[in-house]
Design a protein around this motif. Structure first.
Motif, PDB file in Angstrom:
ATOM      1  N   TYR A   1      -0.760  -8.484  -5.893  1.00  0.00           N
ATOM      2  CA  TYR A   1       0.322  -7.786  -5.193  1.00  0.00           C
ATOM      3  C   TYR A   1       0.188  -7.937  -3.673  1.00  0.00           C
ATOM      4  O   TYR A   1       1.182  -8.128  -2.964  1.00  0.00           O
ATOM      5  CB  TYR A   1       0.324  -6.305  -5.567  1.00  0.00           C
ATOM      6  CG  TYR A   1       1.007  -6.003  -6.870  1.00  0.00           C
ATOM      7  CD1 TYR A   1       1.205  -6.997  -7.830  1.00  0.00           C
ATOM      8  CD2 TYR A   1       1.452  -4.741  -7.172  1.00  0.00           C
ATOM      9  CE1 TYR A   1       1.817  -6.728  -9.025  1.00  0.00           C
ATOM     10  CE2 TYR A   1       2.077  -4.453  -8.376  1.00  0.00           C
ATOM     11  CZ  TYR A   1       2.240  -5.462  -9.291  1.00  0.00           C
ATOM     12  OH  TYR A   1       2.855  -5.179 -10.482  1.00  0.00           O
ATOM     13  N   LEU A   2      -1.043  -7.856  -3.168  1.00  0.00           N
ATOM     14  CA  LEU A   2      -1.233  -7.998  -1.722  1.00  0.00           C
ATOM     15  C   LEU A   2      -0.873  -9.407  -1.260  1.00  0.00           C
ATOM     16  O   LEU A   2      -0.212  -9.583  -0.228  1.00  0.00           O
ATOM     17  CB  LEU A   2      -2.682  -7.669  -1.352  1.00  0.00           C
ATOM     18  CG  LEU A   2      -3.041  -6.189  -1.300  1.00  0.00           C
ATOM     19  CD1 LEU A   2      -4.509  -6.030  -0.944  1.00  0.00           C
ATOM     20  CD2 LEU A   2      -2.184  -5.456  -0.295  1.00  0.00           C
TER      21      LEU A   2
ATOM     22  N   LEU B 210       0.350   4.546   7.212  1.00  0.00           N
ATOM     23  CA  LEU B 210       1.117   3.385   6.767  1.00  0.00           C
ATOM     24  C   LEU B 210       2.567   3.448   7.243  1.00  0.00           C
ATOM     25  O   LEU B 210       3.151   2.421   7.607  1.00  0.00           O
ATOM     26  CB  LEU B 210       1.067   3.278   5.238  1.00  0.00           C
ATOM     27  CG  LEU B 210      -0.287   2.880   4.649  1.00  0.00           C
ATOM     28  CD1 LEU B 210      -0.270   3.004   3.139  1.00  0.00           C
ATOM     29  CD2 LEU B 210      -0.646   1.459   5.056  1.00  0.00           C
TER      30      LEU B 210
ATOM     31  N   LEU C 211       0.831  -1.214   0.000  1.00  0.00           N
ATOM     32  CA  LEU C 211       0.000   0.000   0.000  1.00  0.00           C
ATOM     33  C   LEU C 211       0.861   1.258   0.000  1.00  0.00           C
ATOM     34  O   LEU C 211       0.550   2.243  -0.680  1.00  0.00           O
ATOM     35  CB  LEU C 211      -0.929  -0.010   1.217  1.00  0.00           C
ATOM     36  CG  LEU C 211      -1.980  -1.122   1.257  1.00  0.00           C
ATOM     37  CD1 LEU C 211      -2.807  -1.024   2.525  1.00  0.00           C
ATOM     38  CD2 LEU C 211      -2.890  -1.047   0.051  1.00  0.00           C
TER      39      LEU C 211
ATOM     40  N   SER D  72      -4.159  -5.778  -7.945  1.00  0.00           N
ATOM     41  CA  SER D  72      -3.987  -5.356  -6.554  1.00  0.00           C
ATOM     42  C   SER D  72      -4.004  -6.555  -5.610  1.00  0.00           C
ATOM     43  O   SER D  72      -3.176  -6.644  -4.696  1.00  0.00           O
ATOM     44  CB  SER D  72      -5.110  -4.385  -6.168  1.00  0.00           C
ATOM     45  OG  SER D  72      -5.193  -3.330  -7.077  1.00  0.00           O
TER      46      SER D  72
ATOM     47  N   TYR E 173      -9.534   2.708  -7.498  1.00  0.00           N
ATOM     48  CA  TYR E 173      -8.644   2.193  -6.449  1.00  0.00           C
ATOM     49  C   TYR E 173      -9.147   0.789  -6.114  1.00  0.00           C
ATOM     50  O   TYR E 173     -10.301   0.612  -5.744  1.00  0.00           O
ATOM     51  CB  TYR E 173      -8.696   3.101  -5.224  1.00  0.00           C
ATOM     52  CG  TYR E 173      -7.650   2.830  -4.175  1.00  0.00           C
ATOM     53  CD1 TYR E 173      -6.305   2.721  -4.505  1.00  0.00           C
ATOM     54  CD2 TYR E 173      -7.990   2.703  -2.838  1.00  0.00           C
ATOM     55  CE1 TYR E 173      -5.345   2.487  -3.550  1.00  0.00           C
ATOM     56  CE2 TYR E 173      -7.034   2.475  -1.867  1.00  0.00           C
ATOM     57  CZ  TYR E 173      -5.711   2.372  -2.231  1.00  0.00           C
ATOM     58  OH  TYR E 173      -4.764   2.142  -1.265  1.00  0.00           O
ATOM     59  N   PHE E 174      -8.295  -0.204  -6.279  1.00  0.00           N
ATOM     60  CA  PHE E 174      -8.668  -1.611  -6.090  1.00  0.00           C
ATOM     61  C   PHE E 174      -9.850  -2.003  -6.981  1.00  0.00           C
ATOM     62  O   PHE E 174     -10.705  -2.798  -6.586  1.00  0.00           O
ATOM     63  CB  PHE E 174      -8.986  -1.919  -4.625  1.00  0.00           C
ATOM     64  CG  PHE E 174      -7.766  -2.132  -3.798  1.00  0.00           C
ATOM     65  CD1 PHE E 174      -7.203  -3.396  -3.654  1.00  0.00           C
ATOM     66  CD2 PHE E 174      -7.154  -1.072  -3.180  1.00  0.00           C
ATOM     67  CE1 PHE E 174      -6.058  -3.584  -2.922  1.00  0.00           C
ATOM     68  CE2 PHE E 174      -6.006  -1.260  -2.424  1.00  0.00           C
ATOM     69  CZ  PHE E 174      -5.455  -2.521  -2.296  1.00  0.00           C
TER      70      PHE E 174
ATOM     71  N   LEU F 161      -3.463   8.604   4.777  1.00  0.00           N
ATOM     72  CA  LEU F 161      -3.129   7.193   4.568  1.00  0.00           C
ATOM     73  C   LEU F 161      -1.622   6.924   4.548  1.00  0.00           C
ATOM     74  O   LEU F 161      -1.158   5.998   5.224  1.00  0.00           O
ATOM     75  CB  LEU F 161      -3.797   6.693   3.287  1.00  0.00           C
ATOM     76  CG  LEU F 161      -3.674   5.199   3.037  1.00  0.00           C
ATOM     77  CD1 LEU F 161      -4.220   4.407   4.206  1.00  0.00           C
ATOM     78  CD2 LEU F 161      -4.405   4.801   1.766  1.00  0.00           C
TER      79      LEU F 161
END
Lengths: 74, 241
Positions: free
Chosen positions: A39-40, B186, A20, A36, B109-110, B182
């Motif tokens: 990759y995670l 992180l 992330l 995604s 995103y995702f 974010l």
């Protein structure tokens, strides 16, 4: 919880954080869902394996440098 | 003597956190090497013409064709606190006037749209060509997110059909470079987990210290029945000659 499993658990979280954070720093895009998730999963597996090995090595070194006390007699 | 530590052991103990940090840096570096931008850019192309509907369209981002941001490495660098101007110019195939009523911009995103912006006209714009002008101010997400994002600019017909779409990338910069929620979260979480990995060796000592040192369990009484596994007192006469 053993040193190996403790290191692997922390490494799995660290793998997610690394993926992330890399996106937030602009290294790659996580716009596509399949990419995604891949990759995670890779981050979790690699992080758990590497940090599990580190935890195992640190645990062995800790045991070697801190021998158990002899049991009391009497 | 187990408690006497040599200088080599102390040096190794000091270098363990550095080794963990090195692993994290290597993981990030390997992640950057596998960035999918180039492969996706090759798949996107820059034709400006919809293959299925024959619509010729050009979308500009602050005056620059979005085709030039078709890969992660050539993403537009943008400040999300500023207003962004987009212009959709389109023309239909010869002899076939179109009826378009929606110009759409989506930020993914995702795989899910993080932000969607539409410019619509009542009844649609009918004719051989036309244009839509969109001004987009992302707003609050500038203080939450930064990084590389894929966007899709599309044109929709009156019946809801997407007649043209184009993917491109933007690199969103947070205010003052890092002031987004974010990435800060992180970074803090990553530091905490690196600390956890560095301290994982101490977990090897916990089972020994946590072993209970209570009295041994009492022996079973003579009149008690068999235990749950059937290994209790044998019945009278059993086992004799």
């Amino acid at each position: 919880m053993s040193a190996t499993s403790h290191g692997a658990a922390a490494g799995a979280v660290l793998g997610i954080v690394a993926v992330l954070l890399a996106q937030q720093l602009g290294l790659w895009s996580l716009s596509d869902l399949v990419t995604s998730v891949v990759y995670l999963v890779l981050g979790i597996v690699v992080g758990a394996a590497v940090c599990g090995a580190i935890g195992m090595a640190l645990g062995r070194r800790w045991v070697a440098s801190h021998p158990a006390e002899p049991p009391a007699h009497g | 003597m187990g408690t006497v530590r040599t200088s080599a052991e102390r040096a190794r103990r000091r270098t363990a956190p550095l080794a963990v940090l090195l692993v994290v840096v290597l993981l990030l570096g390997a992640a950057g090497a596998f960035a999918p931008g180039a492969a996706r850019a090759a798949a996107i192309g820059c034709s400006n013409v919809s293959a299925k509907y024959g619509v010729n369209a050009t979308v500009t981002w602050n005056g620059v064709n979005v085709c030039s941001g078709g890969s992660a490495s050539s993403a537009f660098s943008v400040d999300l606190t500023q207003s962004i101007g987009l212009r959709y110019n389109w023309s239909g195939p010869l002899g076939h006037p179109l009826s378009l009523n929606d110009a759409r911009l989506q930020m993914f995103y995702f795989g899910f749209p993080l932000a969607t912006r539409d410019v619509t006209t009542v009844g649609g714009v009918q004719g051989p060509s036309g244009s839509f002008v969109m001004n987009w101010t992302p707003g609050v997400i500038a203080y939450v997110l930064e990084g590389l994002y894929g966007l899709t600019a599309s044109l929709l017909a009156t019946n809801g059909t997407t007649v043209f779409s184009e993917d491109f990338f933007v690199h969103a910069n947070a205010p003052y470079g890092i002031l987004a929620a974010l990435p800060i979260l992180l970074v803090v979480l990553g530091i905490y987990e690196v600390y956890n990995v560095a301290r994982s060796g101490r977990q090897a000592a916990l089972p020994k210290r946590a072993a209970p040192a209570g009295p041994p369990p009492p022996p079973p009484e003579p009149g008690a029945g068999p235990g749950p596994d059937g290994a209790g007192t044998p019945p009278p006469g059993a086992g004799g000659p």
